[in-house]
Motif scaffolding. Sequence first.
Motif, PDB file in Angstrom:
ATOM      1  N   GLY A  40       2.706 112.747  38.387  1.00  0.00           N
ATOM      2  CA  GLY A  40       3.087 112.265  39.719  1.00  0.00           C
ATOM      3  C   GLY A  40       2.954 113.368  40.746  1.00  0.00           C
ATOM      4  N   ARG A  41       3.351 114.573  40.326  1.00  0.00           N
ATOM      5  CA  ARG A  41       3.288 115.695  41.245  1.00  0.00           C
ATOM      6  C   ARG A  41       1.831 115.980  41.622  1.00  0.00           C
ATOM      7  N   ILE A  42       0.964 115.890  40.608  1.00  0.00           N
ATOM      8  CA  ILE A  42      -0.466 116.125  40.889  1.00  0.00           C
ATOM      9  C   ILE A  42      -0.963 115.073  41.877  1.00  0.00           C
ATOM     10  N   VAL A  43      -0.580 113.812  41.608  1.00  0.00           N
ATOM     11  CA  VAL A  43      -1.002 112.737  42.516  1.00  0.00           C
ATOM     12  C   VAL A  43      -0.495 113.009  43.928  1.00  0.00           C
ATOM     13  N   ILE A  44       0.769 113.423  44.022  1.00  0.00           N
ATOM     14  CA  ILE A  44       1.341 113.696  45.348  1.00  0.00           C
ATOM     15  C   ILE A  44       0.527 114.780  46.054  1.00  0.00           C
ATOM     16  N   ILE A  45       0.202 115.829  45.304  1.00  0.00           N
ATOM     17  CA  ILE A  45      -0.546 116.932  45.916  1.00  0.00           C
ATOM     18  C   ILE A  45      -1.916 116.428  46.384  1.00  0.00           C
ATOM     19  N   LEU A  46      -2.583 115.655  45.494  1.00  0.00           N
ATOM     20  CA  LEU A  46      -3.905 115.136  45.871  1.00  0.00           C
ATOM     21  C   LEU A  46      -3.804 114.255  47.108  1.00  0.00           C
ATOM     22  N   VAL A  47      -2.830 113.337  47.066  1.00  0.00           N
ATOM     23  CA  VAL A  47      -2.666 112.423  48.205  1.00  0.00           C
ATOM     24  C   VAL A  47      -2.406 113.209  49.476  1.00  0.00           C
ATOM     25  N   THR A  48      -1.541 114.223  49.358  1.00  0.00           N
ATOM     26  CA  THR A  48      -1.212 115.002  50.545  1.00  0.00           C
ATOM     27  C   THR A  48      -2.458 115.694  51.102  1.00  0.00           C
ATOM     28  N   VAL A  49      -3.212 116.319  50.207  1.00  0.00           N
ATOM     29  CA  VAL A  49      -4.426 117.014  50.660  1.00  0.00           C
ATOM     30  C   VAL A  49      -5.366 116.018  51.334  1.00  0.00           C
ATOM     31  N   LEU A  50      -5.557 114.881  50.651  1.00  0.00           N
ATOM     32  CA  LEU A  50      -6.459 113.858  51.169  1.00  0.00           C
ATOM     33  C   LEU A  50      -5.996 113.377  52.543  1.00  0.00           C
ATOM     34  N   VAL A  51      -4.701 113.097  52.615  1.00  0.00           N
ATOM     35  CA  VAL A  51      -4.156 112.583  53.881  1.00  0.00           C
ATOM     36  C   VAL A  51      -4.290 113.622  54.984  1.00  0.00           C
ATOM     37  N   ASP A  72      23.616 111.117  27.107  1.00  0.00           N
ATOM     38  CA  ASP A  72      23.670 112.420  27.771  1.00  0.00           C
ATOM     39  C   ASP A  72      22.243 112.818  28.110  1.00  0.00           C
ATOM     40  N   GLY A  73      21.879 112.653  29.374  1.00  0.00           N
ATOM     41  CA  GLY A  73      20.495 112.898  29.784  1.00  0.00           C
ATOM     42  C   GLY A  73      20.141 114.368  29.723  1.00  0.00           C
ATOM     43  N   VAL A 125       9.487 107.491  37.724  1.00  0.00           N
ATOM     44  CA  VAL A 125       9.966 108.330  36.622  1.00  0.00           C
ATOM     45  C   VAL A 125      11.387 107.937  36.253  1.00  0.00           C
ATOM     46  N   ARG A 126      12.185 107.726  37.290  1.00  0.00           N
ATOM     47  CA  ARG A 126      13.574 107.375  37.049  1.00  0.00           C
ATOM     48  C   ARG A 126      13.686 106.067  36.298  1.00  0.00           C
ATOM     49  N   SER A 127      12.930 105.075  36.766  1.00  0.00           N
ATOM     50  CA  SER A 127      13.080 103.774  36.122  1.00  0.00           C
ATOM     51  C   SER A 127      12.460 103.797  34.726  1.00  0.00           C
ATOM     52  N   TYR A 128      11.412 104.624  34.558  1.00  0.00           N
ATOM     53  CA  TYR A 128      10.878 104.750  33.200  1.00  0.00           C
ATOM     54  C   TYR A 128      11.960 105.292  32.280  1.00  0.00           C
ATOM     55  N   ARG A 129      12.622 106.351  32.761  1.00  0.00           N
ATOM     56  CA  ARG A 129      13.620 107.011  31.927  1.00  0.00           C
ATOM     57  C   ARG A 129      14.738 106.019  31.569  1.00  0.00           C
ATOM     58  N   ASP A 130      15.265 105.355  32.587  1.00  0.00           N
ATOM     59  CA  ASP A 130      16.350 104.399  32.343  1.00  0.00           C
ATOM     60  C   ASP A 130      15.926 103.337  31.352  1.00  0.00           C
ATOM     61  N   ARG A 131      14.728 102.813  31.620  1.00  0.00           N
ATOM     62  CA  ARG A 131      14.235 101.715  30.805  1.00  0.00           C
ATOM     63  C   ARG A 131      14.031 102.179  29.363  1.00  0.00           C
ATOM     64  N   GLU A 153      11.963 112.551  23.186  1.00  0.00           N
ATOM     65  CA  GLU A 153      10.644 111.961  23.408  1.00  0.00           C
ATOM     66  C   GLU A 153      10.571 111.342  24.804  1.00  0.00           C
ATOM     67  N   VAL A 154      11.616 110.569  25.136  1.00  0.00           N
ATOM     68  CA  VAL A 154      11.687 109.939  26.464  1.00  0.00           C
ATOM     69  C   VAL A 154      11.642 111.010  27.538  1.00  0.00           C
ATOM     70  N   GLU A 155      12.411 112.065  27.292  1.00  0.00           N
ATOM     71  CA  GLU A 155      12.500 113.157  28.257  1.00  0.00           C
ATOM     72  C   GLU A 155      11.134 113.794  28.448  1.00  0.00           C
ATOM     73  N   GLN A 156      10.450 113.994  27.307  1.00  0.00           N
ATOM     74  CA  GLN A 156       9.117 114.616  27.388  1.00  0.00           C
ATOM     75  C   GLN A 156       8.153 113.721  28.148  1.00  0.00           C
ATOM     76  N   ASN A 157       8.191 112.410  27.831  1.00  0.00           N
ATOM     77  CA  ASN A 157       7.308 111.481  28.541  1.00  0.00           C
ATOM     78  C   ASN A 157       7.622 111.478  30.029  1.00  0.00           C
ATOM     79  N   ALA A 158       8.924 111.486  30.318  1.00  0.00           N
ATOM     80  CA  ALA A 158       9.326 111.465  31.734  1.00  0.00           C
ATOM     81  C   ALA A 158       8.810 112.705  32.432  1.00  0.00           C
ATOM     82  N   GLN A 159       8.881 113.839  31.712  1.00  0.00           N
ATOM     83  CA  GLN A 159       8.404 115.080  32.318  1.00  0.00           C
ATOM     84  C   GLN A 159       6.896 115.028  32.537  1.00  0.00           C
TER      85      GLN A 159
END
Lengths: 467, 333
Positions: free
Chosen positions: A168-179, A124-125, A28-34, A156-162
């Motif tokens: 990402g959060r959903i993926v993290i939750i899924l991965v955590t549950v799976l793991v 100004d982020g 997310v960070r690198s997307y935002r910067d980029r 727009e960038v901010e919205q995409n990043a969000q």
Amino acid sequence: MRSLWFRILIILVIIGAVPAYLATAVLVRSYRDRAVSVREMSVKNQCVMLCDLLSSERYLEKIDSVAVNSQLALLSKIYNGRIFIVDSDFRVIKDTYDLDTGKTSVSKDVVNCFTTGKGSSTYDGRNAYIILTFPIEDSETREVTGVMLAAVSTNEVEQNAQLLETRGRIVIILVTVLVVVLGFLLSRFLVRPFHRVTKAIEDVTDGYEDEAVSVPDYIETVQITTAFNQMLTRVRSVDNSRQDFVSNVSHELKTPLTSMKVLADSINAMEDVPVELYREFMQDITHEIDRENRIIADLTSMVHLDRKAAKLDIERTEIGGLLEVIIKRLRPIAQKRDIQLILDNPEEVYAEVDGGKLSLAFSNLIENAVKYNVDHGWVRTALTADTKFFYVTVTDCGLGIPLDQQEHIFERFYRGDKSHSTTIEGTGLGLAIARSAISLHRGAIRVASKENEGTTFQVRIPLTVEV
Amino acid sequence: MFNKHCRKLNRHKAGRRPSASLCQKHGSICRKTASLLILSLVLLLVGCDNQGKTDAANGSVIFCLDEDGESLEKEPLSLTATTTIVQIDEILDTFQNQVPTDPHQKLLPDSLSVISRSLEDQLLSINFSKEYLQMSTPREVLVRCGIVRTLVQLDGVQKVSFFVDGEPLTDSRDRKIGFMTAETFIENSGREINNYRSATISLFYASEDGNRLRRESRLIYYPSSQPFEWAIVERIINGPKVQGNYPSVPANTQIISASTSEGICYINLGAQFASEMPGVNPRVSIYSIVNTLIEDLGVDSVQISIAGENDVLYCGAIPLNQPFTADMSLVEN
Ligand SMILES: Nc1ncnc2c1ncn2[C@@H]1O[C@H](COP(=O)(O)OP(=O)(O)OP(=O)(O)O)[C@@H](O)[C@H]1O
Ligand SMILES: [Mg+2]
């Protein structure tokens, strides 16, 4: 909490979920910067081109250039931005939002651009915008005649990043549950062989199972079971030797009693026995009692030495003196059979040892040398020392020990050739006691012998005992 | 005095965009205050001065330069004087002997001095010494902005104009700078970029003869804190951009409030709206607003009032007591 499977589970969760979390954050960070820098670059390029157009069209002098105005409107629309053009009097001559035209700009960015003659860009982020300034230079004099200030929204960038962040959060939750689920199953599966080890050992303990334990799943379980089996064998042999010992002891203790009973019975059975015969029988009984006493004394001292935590009474002792006392005590017995006792100690040897226990060992060796000797023979006791050890050698010219018996003579109750055991008295504890005393001092005892020629016992003991 | 006070209040209203009802309430407060003041002239003077004093005490600021000399910084200002003209002198004195807190810098160059000043009908003129012209343009702009913004905080000062050695201040192209207010300057150009909305709207302006309406389409941007109705009416007041279209309402018309409820758009305009527009039919003035709002907002009707009153005849001809519906027959095609 200290269970292995729980730890495996935690480790799996950490190595599963933490990288997912880090990856999302970094992404997310690198997307935002980029994205911000891409936007910044493209706006910059457009604005620089526009600035050139502005100065070539002399827009600052009369602002009705259709080309510039349409470009400005386009740029403003594409980048969802607002463009100000400020002339050298700091007056806003063009605002694409048409709200502040004619006002005087005292914005820091504008002032800075005028004073330094260089453009700037500020991101100004938090408020999601980029401010870019560009000096408008006169095409001939290269003087800064105005400033273009572009404010570009990065909403727009901010919205995409969000959006990315949410995914990402959903993926993290899924991965955590799976793991967690997989980790739970896997960790359970991984520790199962250990449970099998426990079960097998418990079976042995409970007596269901007599065989050796075998769990061949892991090298580790094999190591554990092998160690356990070794211990089991050892325990069993200890148990066996204890049984042997008990039966030996009871047998040895019974023998003198049996003799006494036979003697007493036979004298009772006789009538009109002369006093002399009584006396003779009583003497035999006294002899048997002495024998019984000696056996009990031997057993007691051996039990004392055998105990694991037998305490050594360490004292600085002169070994030569110690040997001299032993020999002096044995001399009367030796003289009966005309056996010569020789002590060979050229120098004084001091050692930190338990004198009582060691003299027990040495007197047993010398006593044996006398006992299993020939009449008119000799026994030589020699004492030497080096920096670390002292050595005591007891040599005789007696009966000797056959080779096949040599490995057994240190066992408890072992007695050599049947022929002597009937003629020469003893219980077979002497050498066992000697060896125990010597190994308590971290020493060693070796035997060398040839039948009918003689025997040599060599003892090596450290000068100081490290406990 | 009463007039001044009322105008001051109006200015507040314009600044704060109160709703119609709030404005009416304000109107009554205005009237009540006025009658009170008329009853006691002495009390009025004391009251006015007190108000000025508390204003100055509560958060008045004086401007200075930041450490790079590239932007303005605020510092607290406390005034001891009670009348406007003395307060002005006090502020100008403070500027000349300013000692800002570290690392801020003094706003005026040491060599610059004020020769004279005069206050007339809330319009303040300041005459500076020749050294004023020696300042670099960035410095000059910051100085101008700092002085104007500091002075217009006073109740008795609305606008400020600068003179140098008796001559009106001009820009590099010899155009007069004229009177300035706080709104003459913008500080954070573009920083509010995400707080604007845009819309493409139709606007109706007067035709050349003043009897018809002419349509003009435009993309507008307005602050999201501003009601859309307000933004539209503001564009009508500011006049057309397309050649051949002519203003339909007086350019100095103030908007007091603009809001919509239950399909009716309520527009409250200042008294300037009532003044005659030479060469423009009053119907065209009214319907340029009505048609525009109905077309852009999709409301059913528009209720116009002047200074909170709708029981009046506009230009002595059109009653404002009823909401208007659209009249597209006036539009040229
Ligand atoms: N110097 C020796 N020469 C020959 N045989 C020996 C000698 N020392 C020990 N042995 C043999 O080793 C056996 C064990 O000796 P050990 O001293 O342990 O028992 P023991 O002498 O028979 O009885 P005791 O307990 O009274 O000493 C003896 O029975 C004997 O056969
Ligand atoms: Mg013996």
